[in-house]
Design a protein around this motif. Structure first.
Motif, PDB file in Angstrom:
ATOM      1  N   THR A   1       0.832  -1.212   0.000  1.00  0.00           N
ATOM      2  CA  THR A   1       0.000   0.000   0.000  1.00  0.00           C
ATOM      3  C   THR A   1       0.862   1.257   0.000  1.00  0.00           C
ATOM      4  O   THR A   1       0.592   2.225  -0.721  1.00  0.00           O
ATOM      5  N   GLU A   2       1.932   1.263   0.810  1.00  0.00           N
ATOM      6  CA  GLU A   2       2.823   2.422   0.870  1.00  0.00           C
ATOM      7  C   GLU A   2       3.464   2.698  -0.487  1.00  0.00           C
ATOM      8  O   GLU A   2       3.534   3.849  -0.936  1.00  0.00           O
ATOM      9  N   ILE A   3       3.932   1.634  -1.141  1.00  0.00           N
ATOM     10  CA  ILE A   3       4.607   1.797  -2.440  1.00  0.00           C
ATOM     11  C   ILE A   3       3.641   2.329  -3.488  1.00  0.00           C
ATOM     12  O   ILE A   3       3.962   3.261  -4.247  1.00  0.00           O
ATOM     13  N   ILE A   4       2.447   1.777  -3.544  1.00  0.00           N
ATOM     14  CA  ILE A   4       1.462   2.204  -4.546  1.00  0.00           C
ATOM     15  C   ILE A   4       1.036   3.653  -4.310  1.00  0.00           C
ATOM     16  O   ILE A   4       0.941   4.453  -5.248  1.00  0.00           O
ATOM     17  N   ASN A   5       0.792   4.005  -3.047  1.00  0.00           N
ATOM     18  CA  ASN A   5       0.370   5.384  -2.737  1.00  0.00           C
ATOM     19  C   ASN A   5       1.477   6.390  -3.066  1.00  0.00           C
ATOM     20  O   ASN A   5       1.216   7.473  -3.612  1.00  0.00           O
ATOM     21  N   LEU A   6       2.732   6.057  -2.733  1.00  0.00           N
ATOM     22  CA  LEU A   6       3.837   6.961  -3.003  1.00  0.00           C
ATOM     23  C   LEU A   6       4.053   7.125  -4.511  1.00  0.00           C
ATOM     24  O   LEU A   6       4.327   8.226  -5.000  1.00  0.00           O
TER      25      LEU A   6
END
Length: 516
Positions: free
Chosen positions: A32-37
């Protein structure tokens, strides 16, 4: 290493976060962190071949490449944002960074490494490099050395057209416009259009030392053209002309002039336009292509760099564009008017025979003495010899003459009394012309300097009781006679009083006799 490409490709195919985490061996929180960033930084599928997992990691987490050295990581986004602010420099940011490292017991990067890492980051991921130029700070302007041309419809002759160029150094975003002249009007009009094109103004304006912008420029003194200085004040920008014979002071516009000469002027060499408007339509089409062309060494274009990195920093435009004005000098004539282009405008009579400055705009004439405005008029057009006169500019005796109107005469008579009003109405109704009646009434009004309102009203009452055709001369005669009679009666009264009360005369009764 995390399989970033696989995460993005699975997410693009619509696989759930749980499925992506299971397939890549990462937690759902990390996915989730990677996709949002990536979404925040604009990294979306499809990915190019050069975007490897390592490339993506450096793009999303540039600080990770520095952690192994044991030094305090750099927050590049913060540095880039802070550099956009006025007076913030890399030296200041490095000083703050060192203070933060000491507080956290970390090893800081040297200033040279700090500068190198930011430059590498900005060159790779940002549209602008904010080390030398801040967004929204400077606009550089000049005329292109090469000229375009317009074809005369009647003779087929090629008429020169001069190309104005304005550049924002931070993003390299440019504006161009053709004009048939390089005079002050064309110069300032092009500035107006450039500000409209950019959608805002910059803090500093850097022109060349043209006479349309600079009157005198030495190491000790800078004198701007009055109209150009006024335009800069209107847009709240500071004019800082390039030093004489120092092209490096405006290197960006010099570079843009060369590029625009190639991509706009030279590109239109075989295009025949029969008016300056047609030529500018072609120029602006080529200008859009020029600003949209991708950079050679980095991603994006001038338009992208402007929209993303500089437009936000421009100051807002005034509600209306600056209106061009022209300055002249004139001498006030004995009739307290001055002549401008065969039209006459009044000035307070105290300035007769004085030299004044006149500011001409499309719809207004303003008059200045020692930099102080002493008068303004709506500009006159049409037949020569027209007058614009302000009542307050007149001497008192001229005001009395100008104020002579039937309405003003009736208003004055009402303030005196009913008999005076009757006389004034008779004069207005029976005179052969209105001007003749007003002249007679003006003579009567001047009597107020010597006689009171009561005396004028009494004289008018006496005249109307004696004749149905009163004249101003008869009223003036009665005023004079009344004044004389009043003086004689006053003298007689004082004489009688003095005779009866003065002295010690004793009558017969005082001595025991009787009065007979």
């Amino acid at each position: 290493m995390i399989h970033y490409r696989k995460i993005f490709e699975l997410h693009d195919e619509g696989i759930s976060l749980r499925g992506i985490a299971s397939s890549t061996g990462n937690s759902r929180q990390k996915v989730t962190e990677i996709i949002n960033l990536a979404t925040k930084k604009g990294l979306i599928c499809p990915l190019e071949e050069e975007m490897t997992d390592r490339w993506i990691e450096e793009f999303l987490f540039p600080e990770k490449t520095m952690e192994a050295s044991g030094r305090q990581p750099l927050n590049f986004d913060y540095i880039h944002e802070e550099l956009a602010k006025p007076n913030v420099t890399l030296s200041l940011l490095h000083h703050e960074y060192e203070a933060e490292c000491r507080a956290n017991h970390k090893i800081p990067y040297s200033y040279r490494s700090f500068l190198r890492h930011y430059s590498k980051y900005a060159d790779k991921y940002k549209a602008t490099l904010r080390i030398r130029r801040k967004p929204g700070e400077i606009m550089e302007v000049d005329w292109a050395g090469s000229t375009a041309f317009v074809v005369d419809r009647d003779s087929g002759e090629k008429v020169k057209a001069y190309v104005f160029v304005a550049t924002l150094p931070c993003s390299q975003f440019s504006y161009a416009e053709a004009s048939l002249s390089m005079d002050s009007y064309s110069w300032i009009t092009a500035h107006n259009h450039a500000y409209q094109y950019f959608g805002g103004t910059t803090q500093i304006l850097v022109p060349d030392n043209l006479k349309t912008s600079v009157t005198k420029h030495t190491t000790r003194e800078l004198v701007l053209n009055p109209a150009y200085r006024e335009m800069a004040d209107y847009y709240k920008t500071v004019v800082m002309p390039a030093r004489v014979r120092t092209p490096k002071d405006k290197a960006n516009v010099e570079g843009s002039v060369g590029v625009i000469s190639t991509w706009i002027i030279a590109a239109l060499r075989n295009t025949h336009c029969f008016s300056i408007d047609e030529l500018n339509e072609e120029v602006w089409m080529k200008l859009d292509e020029f600003n949209q062309r991708p950079f050679t060494r980095k991603k994006g274009s001038r338009f992208f760099a402007f929209e993303e990195e500089e437009k936000f920093a421009l100051s807002p435009l005034p509600i209306t564009p600056y209106k061009m004005s022209e300055w002249k000098t004139a001498k006030v004539r004995p009739d307290y008017h001055l002549s401008v282009e065969s039209m006459f405008y009044s000035v307070p009579y105290e300035y007769i025979n004085r030299q004044v400055e006149v500011k001409l705009s499309d719809d207004l004439v303003e008059i200045f003495f020692n930099h102080m405005r002493v008068g303004s008029h709506k500009r006159l057009y049409g037949k020569f010899g027209q007058f614009s006169t302000v009542r307050d500019h007149m001497p008192d005796n001229h005001k009395l003459f100008v104020d002579q109107t039937p309405e003003a005469a009736v208003e004055w008579a009402e303030s005196i009394g009913a008999s005076t009003l009757s006389v004034i109405r008779y004069l207005l109704n029976t005179s052969q012309t209105e001007k003749q009646a007003l002249q007679s009434i003006f003579s009567l009004k001047k009597s107020e300097r010597r006689y009171s309102k009561y005396e004028i009203e009494r004289a008018c009452k006496m005249v109307t009781s004696m004749t149905k055709r009163p004249t101003v001369k008869s009223i003036q005669t009665i005023l004079k006679n009344n004044k004389k009679n009043d003086a004689e009666q006053e003298l007689k009264r004082h004489t009688e009083i003095n005779t009866n009360t003065y002295g010690f005369t004793r009558g017969a009764t005082y001595y025991g006799g009787t009065n007979k």
